[in-house]
Design a protein around this motif. Structure first.
Motif, PDB file in Angstrom:
ATOM      1  N   UNK A 178      -1.689   8.298   7.336  1.00  0.00           N
ATOM      2  CA  UNK A 178      -3.175   8.600   7.418  1.00  0.00           C
ATOM      3  C   UNK A 178      -3.638   7.039   7.451  1.00  0.00           C
ATOM      4  N   UNK A 179      -4.203   6.412   8.615  1.00  0.00           N
ATOM      5  CA  UNK A 179      -4.437   5.207   8.645  1.00  0.00           C
ATOM      6  C   UNK A 179      -5.701   4.922   9.309  1.00  0.00           C
ATOM      7  N   UNK A 180      -6.713   5.297   8.734  1.00  0.00           N
ATOM      8  CA  UNK A 180      -8.217   5.210   9.408  1.00  0.00           C
ATOM      9  C   UNK A 180      -8.642   3.845   9.435  1.00  0.00           C
ATOM     10  N   UNK A 181      -8.111   3.026   9.931  1.00  0.00           N
ATOM     11  CA  UNK A 181      -8.472   1.595  10.219  1.00  0.00           C
ATOM     12  C   UNK A 181      -9.809   1.242  10.844  1.00  0.00           C
ATOM     13  N   UNK A 182     -10.476   0.408  10.486  1.00  0.00           N
ATOM     14  CA  UNK A 182     -11.746  -0.052  11.154  1.00  0.00           C
ATOM     15  C   UNK A 182     -11.600  -1.598  11.458  1.00  0.00           C
ATOM     16  N   UNK A 183     -11.635  -2.033  12.926  1.00  0.00           N
ATOM     17  CA  UNK A 183     -11.627  -3.006  13.398  1.00  0.00           C
ATOM     18  C   UNK A 183     -12.781  -3.324  14.104  1.00  0.00           C
ATOM     19  N   UNK A 184     -13.553  -4.415  13.625  1.00  0.00           N
ATOM     20  CA  UNK A 184     -14.706  -4.948  14.270  1.00  0.00           C
ATOM     21  C   UNK A 184     -14.697  -6.254  14.928  1.00  0.00           C
ATOM     22  N   UNK A 185     -15.696  -6.726  15.511  1.00  0.00           N
ATOM     23  CA  UNK A 185     -15.529  -8.105  16.289  1.00  0.00           C
ATOM     24  C   UNK A 185     -14.860  -9.246  15.601  1.00  0.00           C
ATOM     25  N   UNK A 186     -15.329  -9.309  14.180  1.00  0.00           N
ATOM     26  CA  UNK A 186     -14.602 -10.673  13.565  1.00  0.00           C
ATOM     27  C   UNK A 186     -14.052 -10.114  12.298  1.00  0.00           C
ATOM     28  N   UNK A 187     -13.945  -8.900  11.779  1.00  0.00           N
ATOM     29  CA  UNK A 187     -13.106  -8.482  10.615  1.00  0.00           C
ATOM     30  C   UNK A 187     -12.686  -7.133  10.857  1.00  0.00           C
ATOM     31  N   UNK A 188     -11.676  -6.617  10.099  1.00  0.00           N
ATOM     32  CA  UNK A 188     -10.949  -5.340  10.151  1.00  0.00           C
ATOM     33  C   UNK A 188     -10.640  -4.881   8.599  1.00  0.00           C
ATOM     34  N   UNK A 189     -10.608  -3.707   8.235  1.00  0.00           N
ATOM     35  CA  UNK A 189     -10.185  -3.283   7.166  1.00  0.00           C
ATOM     36  C   UNK A 189      -9.025  -2.110   7.416  1.00  0.00           C
ATOM     37  N   UNK A 190      -7.930  -2.197   6.667  1.00  0.00           N
ATOM     38  CA  UNK A 190      -6.920  -0.998   6.859  1.00  0.00           C
ATOM     39  C   UNK A 190      -6.479  -0.628   5.341  1.00  0.00           C
ATOM     40  N   UNK A 191      -6.582   0.563   4.989  1.00  0.00           N
ATOM     41  CA  UNK A 191      -6.214   1.226   3.883  1.00  0.00           C
ATOM     42  C   UNK A 191      -5.711   2.538   4.291  1.00  0.00           C
ATOM     43  N   UNK A 192      -4.409   2.602   3.952  1.00  0.00           N
ATOM     44  CA  UNK A 192      -3.508   3.912   4.296  1.00  0.00           C
ATOM     45  C   UNK A 192      -2.941   4.482   3.531  1.00  0.00           C
ATOM     46  N   UNK A 193      -2.424   5.905   3.548  1.00  0.00           N
ATOM     47  CA  UNK A 193      -1.710   6.667   2.782  1.00  0.00           C
ATOM     48  C   UNK A 193      -0.825   7.629   3.625  1.00  0.00           C
ATOM     49  N   UNK A 194       0.532   7.801   3.278  1.00  0.00           N
ATOM     50  CA  UNK A 194       1.441   8.513   3.880  1.00  0.00           C
ATOM     51  C   UNK A 194       1.568  10.016   2.778  1.00  0.00           C
ATOM     52  N   UNK A 195       1.291  11.154   3.553  1.00  0.00           N
ATOM     53  CA  UNK A 195       1.327  12.242   2.667  1.00  0.00           C
ATOM     54  C   UNK A 195       2.411  13.317   3.281  1.00  0.00           C
ATOM     55  N   UNK A 196       2.603  14.205   2.581  1.00  0.00           N
ATOM     56  CA  UNK A 196       3.351  15.550   2.889  1.00  0.00           C
ATOM     57  C   UNK A 196       2.384  16.571   2.780  1.00  0.00           C
ATOM     58  N   UNK A 197       2.358  17.552   3.778  1.00  0.00           N
ATOM     59  CA  UNK A 197       1.620  18.742   3.365  1.00  0.00           C
ATOM     60  C   UNK A 197       2.480  19.766   2.811  1.00  0.00           C
ATOM     61  N   UNK A 198       1.744  20.211   1.648  1.00  0.00           N
ATOM     62  CA  UNK A 198       2.456  21.053   0.771  1.00  0.00           C
ATOM     63  C   UNK A 198       2.080  22.597   1.031  1.00  0.00           C
ATOM     64  N   UNK A 199       2.197  23.486   0.310  1.00  0.00           N
ATOM     65  CA  UNK A 199       2.073  24.992   0.523  1.00  0.00           C
ATOM     66  C   UNK A 199       0.524  25.023   0.172  1.00  0.00           C
ATOM     67  N   UNK A 200      -0.211  24.166  -0.529  1.00  0.00           N
ATOM     68  CA  UNK A 200      -1.669  24.508  -0.590  1.00  0.00           C
ATOM     69  C   UNK A 200      -2.390  23.294  -0.515  1.00  0.00           C
TER      70      UNK A 200
END
Length: 395
Positions: free
Chosen positions: A352-374
């Motif tokens: 899950x990597x919803x990075x935001x990239x603009x004209x003069x800056x960007x932010x990336x904060x991500x997580x890897x995840x496993x889908x569980x039973x609930x």
């Protein structure tokens, strides 16, 4: 020693053949090195020359075809019987006269298989236009179909052993990210930070070592954080520099990617604001993960959060990941974006990597995840926030 049991490889092969039958395919030529690994265990840095598996729907074992000097690698790493490992002579390698697919065609003709319906991975990185041209020219009686991602979709739900390997990769991700944060300082060269990251990725933990990841560490710095896939230079970090760090731990070819954004000194108001929005969106999306939700529904949860802030993101916000070789750790199947109606199931794994990239800056904060039973399980434990690095000028 095999990375998985022969019975698990057998289950994978059976599922692949079921998909072949549904597609009306007699034979599948597998050239994606990750798919070759998934079906047989084959693991060598030999994908720069042509190699493949021939999966015949009515044969118990696939046939490995590759360069003669790589045949022993197949003997060491796969579950295949020796007679299923068929090398071609070195004069086929990077020749202007012969091509390895000529060898494949001759092999199939000898076995009277050159008039069947054959699927090939047309969009795989290592299947070239010339490969397809030689196959179609040399086997005019065969019917060719597009088998791109046929095996990839079998791979999307992970076994318990695969999940174990991905979790081990996540531990390496945690270590490498901490090393990156500890090493980044004003006056330090970007290349030296990446050298420390790479050392952490390969050395792994005290309990297990790491493998080479499919993507090198990405380290856009300063206003170059607006570009998501830059690597590094020999420039030195400056006060006020934002730095995007995207990396992955890798264990037995299984990845767990992780991205964070750091700032040397204090962040600007804009960067702090965008980071807060990204974190809120990630938290909300992760809370919504559960079996039965579709990829596009999960993306919409994220979109509703960021649209309130006036921020827009056009690119997908995540994708299925796991087993792979350069140049990508993604599986090329499900994407978290509008229009993807793939239903999440337990033991699917995503970056899950919803990075935001603009004209003069960007932010990336991500997580890897496993889908569980609930719900979902976050794979790496690392602060989910903009990382602020106190400004310590090194002599």
């Amino acid at each position: 020693m095999l990375t998985f049991s022969i019975s698990e490889f057998g289950e994978r092969l059976l599922k692949t053949k079921q998909r072949m039958a549904e597609a009306g395919v007699d034979m599948l030529l597998v050239t994606d090195p990750a798919n070759m690994n998934y079906l047989t265990g084959y693991d060598a840095w030999s994908f720069y020359v042509h190699q493949l598996l021939i999966v015949m729907i009515d044969e118990e074992q696939p046939i490995w075809v590759g360069r003669s000097q790589d045949a022993n690698a197949a003997l060491h790493t796969t579950w295949l019987d020796k007679e299923q490992i068929i090398p071609y002579a070195d004069h086929y390698v990077q020749s202007t006269i012969r091509h390895p697919m000529d060898f494949v065609c001759d092999l199939l003709k000898e076995r009277k298989r050159d008039n069947q319906t054959i699927a090939v991975e047309m969009d795989a990185y290592y299947f070239t236009a010339k490969s397809y041209m030689r196959l179609t020219q040399k086997m005019p009686d065969a019917t060719f179909k597009d088998g791109t991602n046929l095996v990839n979709w079998v791979r999307i739900i992970k076994s318990e052993r695969e999940i174990q390997y991905i979790k081990q990769a996540a531990k390496i991700s945690e270590k490498a990210m901490q090393v990156a944060f500890d090493t980044i300082n004003e006056g330090v060269r970007e290349c030296d930070v990446v050298a420390e990251i790479s050392h952490a990725q390969i050395s792994g933990t005290e309990d297990f070592g790491g493998d080479y990841p499919s993507i090198v560490p990405l380290l856009p710095t300063g206003d170059k954080t607006s570009a998501s896939h830059l690597t590094w230079t020999d420039d030195r970090f400056k006060h006020g520099d934002p730095v995007i760090i995207e990396l992955a731990g890798c264990y037995k070819r299984y990845h767990s990617p992780l991205a964070r954004t750091a700032v040397i000194g204090m962040p600007t108001e804009d960067m702090q604001y965008v980071s807060d929005v990204v974190v809120e969106g990630i938290n909300t999306a992760l809370d919504a993960v559960k079996p039965g939700i579709t990829c596009e529904e999960l993306e919409m949860v994220w979109r509703r959060v960021i649209e309130k802030s006036g921020i827009k993101k056009e690119s997908r916000m995540g994708y299925s990941m796991g087993l792979n070789y350069p140049p990508d750790w993604g599986e090329h199947t499900a994407s978290l974006r509008p229009g993807d109606r793939t239903i999440l199931e337990p033991n699917m794994t995503f970056h899950l990597i919803p990075g935001i990239w603009m004209d003069n800056m960007g932010v990336e904060i991500s997580e890897s995840f496993r889908v569980t039973e609930n719900g979902c399980e976050i794979l790496a434990e690392f602060p989910r926030e903009l990382m602020i690095k106190p400004n310590i000028r090194l002599a």
